[in-house]
Write a protein that holds these residues in place. Structure first.
Motif: not given
Ligand code: ZN
Length: 467
Positions: A398-402, A421-426
């Protein structure tokens, strides 16, 4: 000339006044001790003292506690608490297994169903006995789990009010899983200690500083909590009976050690004076969890134009995180729905993490448009983001797709694949032991699985903005 200077000063002063934002104080009480009957009287006393001061607090009541109040004929307690706001604090609080323990090995959908199976009945007991649906929920101790969020939405509970380190956003309210969170408030979570050497003046000064700081930044929330049982006991009712998650038959439950009456009176006075002090600070207002839900509005962002969609999509290309704007905020999930041309709505993050098997660098326009339509279909059907999107028999996470969708110009015959680049995970804790530390959990309890599910749900994370 002097008049002009005086006018200038007036202008500066009025700008300052206008810039000072409202400071809201949510004062809440985890009303959970169903073993020590004196805790019933403590809740009554606190509720009446605060009513006398013209202050409304939020009492988060355990289901079993509500039943016990009914059995003991304590209509007086129920009626006094019902003058305030009523929240929910699980069915049994500390009788094992606690929520983190029973949810750790369950997935997203199954876990939400299990939380509802175990806890919904207690919320209905609280609603029946207090005559109002609980406005908020908070976990017992550190027994947090993200699967509670869709279950709480189904139970009609819109606010998550507690403290913890598992998820947080700048120590102020945020949206996560569709619930307004007052959680992980850092320096804006405080209290006047009931015991210990700290002088009363210190906690007053600490409050005044925090309120001034918030006011100068447009306003915000200060969170203060106690347990009624603390005012009448010197040890926690559950630590006495269920340490390390042991089970103990009801007939063997022990009452916690009591404070003397004089000690209890001193504690009630500490709270009363602290609350009176807070009430006297200009620009500060006590609010309940229910009132906060109204002040912060709706997690669904306003509908946006097609021009906005392209702009939001572009934001997803570089990194995936929330967007903060003057008129509100959008989570990464909100941005993705907008980029797909969907109506805004509350959806969950994906239920799992997949690496994706699609190995190419580019994808044809026709295949990508099919993938987009498939993503829309999944989100509509499940009200959840998919873990991956099918490209024939391969998947894109889903991240690569977005990220790929974000960089698409909408016209090229093929589209370059971009990686997530799932920055929200931090914003999710990386301490699976410390985040769940609680004397009622089994010794050494660690729940990396729950934090991982929490990271997946950070697609829905965004700051909450006062209306
Ligand atoms: Zn509790």
């Amino acid at each position: 000339m002097p008049i002009r200077i005086a006018l200038l000063f007036l202008l500066i002063a009025s700008t300052r006044l206008r810039a000072a934002g409202p400071v809201y104080v949510v004062l809440w009480f985890d009303t959970e001790d169903y073993i020590e009957p004196a805790a019933d009287d403590a809740a009554l006393r606190i509720a009446r003292d605060l009513t006398g001061l013209g202050i409304r607090a939020t009492f988060k009541v355990v289901g079993e506690k509500a039943l016990v109040l009914e059995e003991r004929g304590r209509r007086d307690v129920v009626q006094a608490l019902a003058q305030h706001d009523i929240g929910y604090h699980t069915n049994f609080h500390s009788v094992p297994p606690a929520p983190s323990v029973y949810l750790r090995d369950l997935g997203w959908v199954e876990g939400a169903a299990e939380f509802e199976r175990r806890e919904a009945a207690g919320a209905l007991d609280v609603e029946r006995i207090f005559g109002i649906r609980p406005s908020c929920y908070g976990q017992p101790g550190n027994s947090w789990a993200p699967q509670t969020l869709p279950a709480l939405r189904r139970m009609g509970i819109p606010v998550y009010l507690d403290e913890g380190s598992q998820v947080g956003l700048d120590h102020q309210p945020f949206w996560y899983g569709g619930l307004l969170h007052i959680f992980n408030m850092g320096p804006y979570n405080m209290r006047a200690p009931l015991d210990g050497p700290e002088a009363r003046q210190n906690s007053y000064a600490q409050f005044d500083r925090a309120a001034a700081e918030l006011a100068s930044h447009g306003g915000g929330v200060i969170s203060i909590y106690y347990h009624p049982t603390e005012f009448v006991t010197t040890e926690f009712w559950d630590a006495v009976n269920f340490p390390g998650g042991v089970d103990r038959e009801r007939s063997l439950w022990q009452r916690p050690r009591r404070r003397t009456e004089a000690e209890s009176e001193r504690c009630f006075a500490v709270l009363r004076s602290y609350a009176a002090h807070i009430k006297s600070v200009p620009g500060v207002r006590f609010v309940t969890a229910r009132e906060l839900a109204g002040l912060y509005g709706d997690p669904v962002p306003p509908r946006t134009s097609a021009a906005d969609h392209a702009r939001y999509a572009a934001l997803l290309a570089g990194k995936q995180t929330f967007l903060n704007m003057e008129q509100g905020s959008l989570s990464a999930a909100d941005l993705l729905l907008a980029a797909l041309g969907m109506e805004p709505e509350v959806v969950d993050g994906p239920s799992a993490r997949i690496a994706g098997t699609f190995r190419g660098d580019r994808i044809s326009r026709a295949a990508f448009e099919r993938a987009k339509a498939d993503a829309v279909g999944f989100i509509r059907a499940n009200r959840r983001l998919p873990a991956g999107i099918w490209i024939a028999s391969d998947t894109l996470s889903i991240g690569d797709f977005a990220a790929t969708l974000g960089a698409d110009d909408g016209a090229s015959p093929d589209i370059a694949i971009r990686r997530a680049n799932l920055e929200f995970e931090k914003y999710i804790s990386t301490d699976p032991k410390g985040a769940f530390s609680w004397p009622i959990h089994p010794a050494g309890f660690s729940a990396p699985e729950l934090l991982e599910l929490g990271r997946l749900q950070a697609w829905t994370l965004k700051p909450a903005r006062l209306r």
